[in-house]
Write a protein that holds these residues in place. Structure first.
Motif, mmCIF file in Angstrom:
data_model
loop_
_atom_site.group_PDB
_atom_site.id
_atom_site.type_symbol
_atom_site.label_atom_id
_atom_site.label_comp_id
_atom_site.label_asym_id
_atom_site.label_seq_id
_atom_site.Cartn_x
_atom_site.Cartn_y
_atom_site.Cartn_z
ATOM 1 N N ARG A 73 0.838 -1.209 0.000
ATOM 2 C CA ARG A 73 0.000 0.000 0.000
ATOM 3 C C ARG A 73 0.868 1.253 0.000
ATOM 4 N NH1 ARG A 73 -0.194 4.244 3.619
ATOM 5 N NH2 ARG A 73 -0.424 2.806 5.380
ATOM 6 N N ARG A 74 1.911 1.267 0.806
ATOM 7 C CA ARG A 74 2.796 2.419 0.842
ATOM 8 C C ARG A 74 3.442 2.654 -0.521
ATOM 9 N NH1 ARG A 74 3.894 4.757 5.606
ATOM 10 N NH2 ARG A 74 3.231 3.688 7.512
ATOM 11 N N ALA A 75 3.858 1.575 -1.163
ATOM 12 C CA ALA A 75 4.447 1.705 -2.502
ATOM 13 C C ALA A 75 3.420 2.263 -3.487
ATOM 14 C CB ALA A 75 4.958 0.347 -2.969
ATOM 15 N N PHE A 76 2.211 1.779 -3.409
ATOM 16 C CA PHE A 76 1.116 2.247 -4.272
ATOM 17 C C PHE A 76 0.875 3.743 -4.081
ATOM 18 C CE2 PHE A 76 -3.768 2.391 -4.378
ATOM 19 C CZ PHE A 76 -3.815 2.747 -5.721
ATOM 20 N N PHE A 77 0.744 4.180 -2.826
ATOM 21 C CA PHE A 77 0.446 5.580 -2.554
ATOM 22 C C PHE A 77 1.621 6.496 -2.909
ATOM 23 C CE2 PHE A 77 -3.485 6.081 0.283
ATOM 24 C CZ PHE A 77 -4.106 4.967 -0.257
ATOM 25 N N GLU A 78 2.836 5.972 -2.881
ATOM 26 C CA GLU A 78 3.996 6.783 -3.264
ATOM 27 C C GLU A 78 4.035 7.037 -4.764
ATOM 28 O OE1 GLU A 78 7.425 4.773 -1.784
ATOM 29 O OE2 GLU A 78 6.960 5.209 0.326
ATOM 30 N N VAL A 79 3.543 6.076 -5.536
ATOM 31 C CA VAL A 79 3.612 6.176 -7.000
ATOM 32 C C VAL A 79 2.364 6.836 -7.579
ATOM 33 C CG1 VAL A 79 3.682 4.806 -9.131
ATOM 34 C CG2 VAL A 79 5.168 4.196 -7.197
ATOM 35 N N VAL A 80 1.213 6.533 -7.016
ATOM 36 C CA VAL A 80 -0.073 6.952 -7.582
ATOM 37 C C VAL A 80 -0.705 8.018 -6.687
ATOM 38 C CG1 VAL A 80 -2.332 6.177 -8.367
ATOM 39 C CG2 VAL A 80 -0.366 4.630 -8.531
ATOM 40 N N ALA A 81 -1.013 9.157 -7.274
ATOM 41 C CA ALA A 81 -1.534 10.302 -6.512
ATOM 42 C C ALA A 81 -3.044 10.178 -6.315
ATOM 43 C CB ALA A 81 -1.189 11.606 -7.215
ATOM 44 N N VAL A 82 -3.436 9.175 -5.535
ATOM 45 C CA VAL A 82 -4.868 8.929 -5.357
ATOM 46 C C VAL A 82 -5.540 10.044 -4.556
ATOM 47 C CG1 VAL A 82 -4.906 6.428 -5.708
ATOM 48 C CG2 VAL A 82 -4.278 7.349 -3.465
ATOM 49 N N HIS A 83 -4.842 10.603 -3.584
ATOM 50 C CA HIS A 83 -5.479 11.669 -2.797
ATOM 51 C C HIS A 83 -5.639 12.944 -3.628
ATOM 52 C CE1 HIS A 83 -6.060 9.772 1.054
ATOM 53 N NE2 HIS A 83 -4.815 9.301 1.047
ATOM 54 N N ALA A 84 -4.700 13.230 -4.494
ATOM 55 C CA ALA A 84 -4.854 14.384 -5.390
ATOM 56 C C ALA A 84 -6.025 14.163 -6.336
ATOM 57 C CB ALA A 84 -3.572 14.618 -6.169
ATOM 58 N N MET A 85 -6.177 12.934 -6.814
ATOM 59 C CA MET A 85 -7.326 12.614 -7.651
ATOM 60 C C MET A 85 -8.625 12.811 -6.877
ATOM 61 S SD MET A 85 -9.663 9.842 -7.970
ATOM 62 C CE MET A 85 -8.765 8.392 -7.419
ATOM 63 N N ASN A 86 -8.640 12.373 -5.636
ATOM 64 C CA ASN A 86 -9.839 12.530 -4.818
ATOM 65 C C ASN A 86 -10.154 14.003 -4.568
ATOM 66 O OD1 ASN A 86 -11.803 10.806 -3.196
ATOM 67 N ND2 ASN A 86 -11.152 12.282 -1.663
ATOM 68 N N ASP A 87 -9.107 14.829 -4.436
ATOM 69 C CA ASP A 87 -9.335 16.271 -4.279
ATOM 70 C C ASP A 87 -10.046 16.850 -5.503
ATOM 71 O OD1 ASP A 87 -8.093 16.223 -1.809
ATOM 72 O OD2 ASP A 87 -6.173 17.001 -2.549
ATOM 73 N N ARG A 88 -9.697 16.368 -6.679
ATOM 74 C CA ARG A 88 -10.369 16.858 -7.893
ATOM 75 C C ARG A 88 -11.842 16.433 -7.905
ATOM 76 N NH1 ARG A 88 -5.315 15.227 -9.898
ATOM 77 N NH2 ARG A 88 -6.125 13.286 -10.805
#
Length: 207
Positions: free
Chosen positions: A33-48
């Protein structure tokens, strides 16, 4: 001191838990999960999404950008409700206790248009606010002042007429700068005590 005229609730981590990390830790294990969140900006996507972008479109675009994580990214749409759960029962009871006393209750929350609709399907109490100020509908989000100004203008209330609870210090800071009464939410018990201290509920009503 006079009592507040209305109580303003954040939703995530106040009325329902919001913890994508916990969901992905369960699905992937914490290291992956940590590797995933480091590579993929899921929280930035959620902000949009919270600012009004189409939920499924944003998730699909991110999956195309990171095909190696496409399956994991898709969970943000297909299994999102598992990240936004469970409800926080005592907070819901406090919301309803305030309504039963005739105290106006408002929501001020960062939520997408479609994600808020999805949450409503699972948590009917989210329809019980006198008014919900949802970022995706307004295309304004906390902690920027504009969404607070919208609530003031449309509710006709401002300053210490409002008691606002939110789990994020930056969101609380904006409200405090506008003169609102604030409570940094770190559990329903302390918020119940605050409602009693403000004269809005008795200890029995807040139980």
């Amino acid at each position: 001191m006079t009592r507040p005229e209305a109580v303003v609730f954040d939703i995530g981590n106040v009325l329902i838990e919001w913890n994508p990390e916990r969901f992905y830790d369960r699905e992937l294990g914490e290291p992956r999960r940590r590797a995933f969140f480091e590579v993929v900006a899921v929280h930035a996507m959620n902000d949009r999404v919270d600012l009004g972008s189409a939920w499924e479109d944003e998730v699909s675009a991110l999956a195309r950008e990171h095909p190696e994580w496409a399956s994991e990214i898709s969970h943000w749409h297909h299994r999102w409700i598992e990240m936004a759960s469970p409800e926080i029962p005592r907070s819901v009871r406090l919301l309803r206790a305030l309504r039963s006393k005739g105290v106006p209750v408002l929501a001020l929350s960062n939520f997408g248009v479609e994600t808020f609709a999805e949450a409503l399907r699972h948590y009917p109490f989210l329809a019980e606010f006198d008014r919900a100020f949802v970022s995706g509908h307004l295309r304004q989000a906390k902690p920027a002042p504009a969404i607070y100004e919208t609530l003031e203008r449309e509710s006709g209330l401002s300053g210490d007429a409002l008691l606002f609870t939110d789990d994020r210090a930056d969101n609380i800071a904006t409200a405090a700068a506008r003169g609102w009464r604030t409570h940094l939410f770190d559990g329903s018990d302390a918020f119940a005590d605050r409602l009693v201290d403000e004269g809005l509920l008795t200890a029995l009503e807040a139980a």
